[in-house]
Write an enzyme that holds these catalytic residues in place. Structure first.
Site, PDB file in Angstrom:
ATOM      1  CB  SER A 577      -2.360  -8.525  -1.220  1.00 28.38           C
ATOM      2  OG  SER A 577      -3.090  -9.723  -1.095  1.00 28.38           O
ATOM      3  N   GLY A 606      -3.855  -7.568  -5.064  1.00 29.90           N
ATOM      4  CA  GLY A 606      -4.999  -7.750  -5.963  1.00 29.90           C
ATOM      5  C   GLY A 606      -4.642  -8.371  -7.301  1.00 29.90           C
ATOM      6  CG  ASN A 636      -6.035 -11.672  -5.634  1.00 25.35           C
ATOM      7  OD1 ASN A 636      -6.750 -11.684  -4.632  1.00 25.35           O
ATOM      8  ND2 ASN A 636      -4.832 -11.134  -5.652  1.00 25.35           N
ATOM      9  CG  ASP A 727      -7.793 -10.843   5.671  1.00 30.56           C
ATOM     10  OD1 ASP A 727      -6.975 -11.786   5.854  1.00 30.56           O
ATOM     11  OD2 ASP A 727      -7.670 -10.031   4.734  1.00 30.56           O
ATOM     12  CG  HIS A 730      -4.445 -10.322   3.137  1.00 33.78           C
ATOM     13  ND1 HIS A 730      -5.773 -10.024   2.941  1.00 33.78           N
ATOM     14  CD2 HIS A 730      -3.845 -10.166   1.935  1.00 33.78           C
ATOM     15  CE1 HIS A 730      -5.966  -9.688   1.680  1.00 33.78           C
ATOM     16  NE2 HIS A 730      -4.805  -9.769   1.046  1.00 33.78           N
TER      17      HIS A 730
END
Ligand code: CA
Length: 748
Positions: A577, A606, A636, A727, A730
């Protein structure tokens, strides 16, 4: 292993010795001599006994529920029962991966799917790797394979082969010969394979022991029985399984997503054997006609129609007159399915009978190991299903019957946990050939020679993995562990665990993973799962897998792959991502610095390393041989799995190797996984730091360059600000600008 050059001469000496022994000693002494020789084989060059012939009769999708000797309530299999009565039945025999090609590859190599490279149907088997038929061949055996192969590449390790293309056909099947020619043989496939097998036995070089793999298409879908078995298991006569109407509650939610139910996923023509357009679209799928019928001669068609047409007409009339409830339609489908499936099994049983008779008549029975197995089990209506794939017992189990006069006591059963990776080492040990260290299975000889008792130190648990995804039947990727009593399954897509107590719930209708009483069992089984994966070398970070069952992912894959086929990009970004975000918050920075390249963004939100591997192997680079590839992947693997840093680094390393192979001239810029979490001591951040330490080693100063750009994003105290990563994972538009400015000087 002994060299192939020295082995045959030793064999001749050994066989002569055996002949002398046979003349001098009573039978019970012979067994002792054999055991002594076996015991010494691994240590010294002691003379050995005569190597046995091996007849491996193998069918496709034959469930134990449809074998008399396994207690079938559905059908009679007198010839398989005879084999079982003269040998040993394995009650806990399992496959590594419940689908055709992968099971075959595991049998040939003694390896789990992730190591033999054949994880899903459609893969191409690498026949240059070690396979047991070649080991036998190199040690003086004459080897042959007749029938279904289904591994895409040509068979290797065989003196003779004649195979069905792909799945093969029941009626008037085509065969591929060793000279690559194709020929259509008139007749019924199961019978033809039997006849060819006997013919090969007749014509073989009688001075050598043999391995014959006689491999049927039957009873694989679309279950087209021989006319002699029409009506043998007629409509209405077949007992209905208790779980036919399973509602899939209490287990992984992926069960309900699969498409293999008798209720909803039978084709009008292909499965249910109606002709012409689908007249009952509310009950049957359209689109695949009965291909077998199209191959039949006029005479075969007449026989077929004489049986099927009246039943089909009667059913259609009843439905159209509104006489049948939905449930009665379901039962009719089940009955038709059983008629065809069990009828197809019957010819396989006939084949076993003919081959056993031949061995008796030709005097071969005494010194021939006869093995009957099928590549996996099958659902005969249990859980409402047909087909296989799941780790549930019906498809996870494989029939395994072994007859070896003088070595295996007649009429015995074993409950040892055995798996198809055990066949290769068993055959080798039976032939007195050393088993290579890389083989993951274990020889069954100690079980066979001790009345079926598992010797001390036998395996306590089996590992299973199903990889096929985004394909027919839509069964989710899963893996797991089975012990005597418990089964643990893991579904990575939905991150679900299922735990079954097979003693209290043999039909596997309720997962007890959330039951407080089972928490100790769950913890123990999870530990066994982790340890077995370690033991078998399973690292999911390096095993390519698609996410094609997620619509957006599939659409993006299609779109990007199409772009990459249209033009060559000098700059390619690959990742998750964070890379995909160049199309979102990073758009402005991208336009400013990279878009003119032109650059291709292969970031997929993802994604983990295994997904990138899959994409590259499917050719997502298209025609591009970029001057630079920017790779950022792995966070991930940390975030979703908290995978060990070494495993993640192996995944990245596998991607780099794939890139090196596909685009050898490119400069590959491996970026350290970006920091995440607020503080420098965040556990996931630390995991990424540990991965980065290992990734540094990929830098060869020539093609692969490692850069850790963490400091670009961090505050002076090592913390992450929400202005940079809102967050804490990201990037913000500001962060993308910083990243772009740091990247540009690294590009060629
Ligand atoms: Ca199969």
């Amino acid at each position: 292993m002994l060299s192939s050059a020295s082995r045959p001469q030793r064999r001749w000496f050994v066989w002569s010795l055996w002949t002398v022994c046979c003349l001098l000693l009573p039978a019970n002494c012979l067994l002792s001599v054999q055991n002594l020789a076996n015991a010494q084989d691994s240590v010294t060059e002691q003379p050995q006994v005569s190597p046995p012939n091996i007849l491996f009769i193998f069918s496709d999708d034959h469930a134990v529920q449809a074998i008399g000797a396994y207690g079938s309530t559905l059908n009679q299999t007198p010839h398989l029962d005879r084999l079982a009565a003269q040998g040993m039945i394995f009650d806990r025999s399992y496959c590594t991966n419940s689908i055709c090609g992968p099971s075959r590859a595991s049998i040939l190599t003694g390896l789990h799917s992730h190591l033999n490279g054949f994880r899903r149907n459609g893969d191409r088997f690498d026949g240059s790797q070690w396979v047991f038929p070649r080991a036998l061949q190199e040690n003086g055996y004459q080897t042959a394979l007749i029938g279904k192969w289904h591994l895409e590449s040509d068979p290797t390790g065989f003196d003779y082969w004649k195979i069905l293309p792909g799945q093969g056909h029941y009626y008037n099947p085509d065969f591929i010969h060793m000279d690559k020619s194709r020929q259509r043989d008139p007749g019924y496939c199961t019978d033809l394979i039997t006849e060819d097998s006997i013919q090969w036995l007749e014509k073989r070089d009688r001075s050598k022991p043999f391995l014959l793999m006689s491999q049927h298409k039957a009873p694989h879908r679309n279950w087209a029985p021989h006319p002699r078995h029409f009506g043998r298991y007629k409509l209405g006569s077949n007992p209905v399984p208790a779980t036919l109407r399973d509602d899939y509650s209490g287990r992984s939610r992926t069960l309900a997503d699969s498409e293999m139910s008798i209720r909803n996923h039978f084709y009008w023509g292909h499965d249910m054997k109606f002709h012409g357009p689908n007249q009952l679209p509310q009950y049957f799928l359209d689109g695949i006609p009965n291909g077998e019928y199209a191959r039949m001669s006029d005479e075969q068609k007449a026989q077929w129609d004489a049986y099927y047409q009246p039943e089909n007409d009667a059913f259609l009339a009843q439905v159209q007159a509104g006489e049948l409830s939905d449930d009665e339609v379901l039962l009719w489908k089940y009955q038709r399915y059983m008629h065809d499936y069990l009828g197809s099994v019957q010819a396989v049983d006939d084949s076993v009978g003919r081959l056993l008779d031949y061995l008796d008549q030709s005097g071969l029975a005494e010194n021939t190991i006869v093995v009957y197995a099928s590549d996996q089990g099958f659902y005969l209506g249990e859980h409402g299903w047909y087909d296989k794939r799941w780790m549930f017992e019906e498809s996870f189990r494989m029939p395994l019957i072994v007859r070896w006069p003088g070595q295996v006591p007649a009429g015995t059963r074993s409950s040892a946990l055995v798996q198809n990776i055990d066949y290769a080492p068993t055959f080798l040990q039976a032939a007195g050939i050393e088993v290579p260290a890389q083989v993951q299975g274990r020889s069954l000889l100690p079980v066979l020679q001790s009345d079926g008792q598992a010797p001390s130190g036998w395996r306590d648990a089996l590992y299973y993995a199903y990889y096929e995804n985004d394909s027919v039947h839509e069964v989710a990727v899963h893996d797991g562990v089975r012990t005597d009593r418990y089964k643990l399954m893991f579904f990575p897509r939905t991150n679900e665990w299922n735990l079954f107590d097979l003693e209290s719930d043999p039909q596997e209708l309720r997962s007890v993973h959330e039951d407080p009483q089972y928490q100790a069992v769950l913890a123990g089984m999870k530990q066994r799962y982790r340890d077995l994966r370690g033991y078998y070398g399973v690292n999911s970070a390096t095993i390519p897998v698609t996410r094609g069952d997620e619509a957006w992912w599939k659409a993006r894959d299609r779109e990007k792959s199409a772009l990459a086929k249209q033009q060559a990009y000098p700059l390619v970004f690959i990742g998750d991502s964070i890379t995909q975000g160049w199309e979102g918050p990073g758009k402005e920075a991208w336009e400013e610095h990279f878009a003119g390249g032109p650059a291709l963004n292969l970031g997929f939100s993802g994604d983990r390393t295994e997904h990138v591997l899959w994409r590259l192997q499917q050719g997502q680079l298209g025609i591009s041989r970029p001057s630079a590839v920017v790779l950022l992947i792995g966070t991930n693997n940390t975030g979703h799995r908290m995978q060990a840093p070494a495993e993640i680094a192996e995944g990245v390393s596998a991607i780099v190797a794939e890139l090196r192979k596909r685009t050898p001239e490119s400069k590959i810029i491996v970026l350290g996984i970006l920091p995440r979490g607020e503080s420098a001591l965040d556990a996931m951040r630390l995991n990424n730091v540990a991965v980065n330490q290992q990734l540094r080693r990929l830098d060869d100063g020539q093609h692969v360059f490692f850069h850790d750009l963490s400091s670009v994003f961090l505050e002076s105290d090592g913390s992450l600000s929400r202005e940079i990563m809102p967050d804490l994972l990201h990037l913000s538009p500001t962060a993308y600008h910083r990243w772009a400015e740091a990247l540009v000087p690294l590009l060629p």
